[in-house]
Scaffold this active site. Sequence first.
Site, short mmCIF file in Angstrom:
data_model
loop_
_atom_site.label_atom_id
_atom_site.label_comp_id
_atom_site.label_asym_id
_atom_site.label_seq_id
_atom_site.Cartn_x
_atom_site.Cartn_y
_atom_site.Cartn_z
N ASP A 31 7.69 -6.66 10.21
CA ASP A 31 6.78 -7.30 9.25
C ASP A 31 7.55 -8.21 8.30
O ASP A 31 7.05 -9.25 7.87
CB ASP A 31 6.05 -6.20 8.47
CG ASP A 31 5.00 -6.75 7.54
OD1 ASP A 31 4.22 -7.61 7.97
OD2 ASP A 31 4.96 -6.32 6.38
N CYS A 255 4.66 -13.54 1.29
CA CYS A 255 3.22 -13.42 1.48
C CYS A 255 2.69 -14.72 2.05
O CYS A 255 2.88 -15.78 1.46
CB CYS A 255 2.54 -13.12 0.15
SG CYS A 255 0.76 -13.08 0.32
N ASN A 264 6.40 -8.15 0.81
CA ASN A 264 6.40 -6.70 0.98
C ASN A 264 7.01 -5.99 -0.22
O ASN A 264 7.96 -6.48 -0.82
CB ASN A 264 7.23 -6.33 2.21
CG ASN A 264 6.49 -6.63 3.50
OD1 ASN A 264 5.39 -6.15 3.70
ND2 ASN A 264 7.09 -7.42 4.37
MG MG Z 1 3.70 -6.40 4.94
#
Ligand code: MG
Length: 313
Positions: A31, A255, A264
Amino acid sequence: MTGVRALGLPAMAPLPGLPDTVEIWEMSPRDGLQAERARLGVEERVELIERLAAAGCAIIEAGSFVRSDRVPAMAGSDEVLRRVAHLPVRTPVLVPNLRGYELARAAGAQEVAVFLSVTESFSQSNLGASRETMEAAAADVVSQAARDGVRVRGYLSMAFGDPWEGTVPPREVLGLAQRMRAFGVQALSLGDTIGVATPGQVTDVLRTLTGEGIPVGDIALHMHDTYGQALANVSAGLAAGVRVFDASAAGIGGCPFARSATGNLATDDLLWMLAGLGIHTGIDLDALTETGAWLSAALDKPPTSRVAMALAR
Ligand code: MG
């Protein structure tokens, strides 16, 4: 955690009702990296996972089996997975559909994650298909995984706010959570994809889900720090009984829908708070912060975690 003591963090003060330990899912290799402009090759991604494992991370999301023309940062996830197979850690990987699942299995995946959006707008624009289509694809993955004895985690994106639809009603989150559980996903991770959630909203969503019989033990929180609320949201989660949190070393992973450097929740910031609460994670803060510094250098960007910035001074 020698670094904490050396810097004079106040004595640990466990609060009533909080646990002794929590589980952290380290997100930086998947991620985190998929949302960064700079790309890391297989070699560096393997080294990242090795470093995280050495720091004590027990669950490290290792890659993604989405199409590499859609997410080039995750190309070579099969090779990454094969090369970290010897590590004594869990290395789940993200799979969008049965094809991705089969590729992941061929690379040795023992554990996978599927991702769905609470909102239709995000599903269409980011995942490239309607919620219905995505849910059907995820259900196929889950049935095959059940036959293979493979553990599945389910991400619920846009569980709090959506850039097109605004605040997301908790009943919508509940609806998706119930459908996912109906097709066999027990472990759910609620994603504040754009980082707009507040502690009150987190409490509200958790109450809505647990009030309808979803065990809090099956719920993880995946917070983003866009508006500086990620740790406060984790606190609200802890108070509500959540014991699993997602985070990314050095706050890697911007983001995508806000012009913000912070994405994050940084694992280092989370560890600092948990250490102060006397909550154990098995992760060494010093080693994690060093890994975050190494990762930030590899990406040629400054770390966004407050802890890393404070320690660098
Ligand atoms: Mg994330």
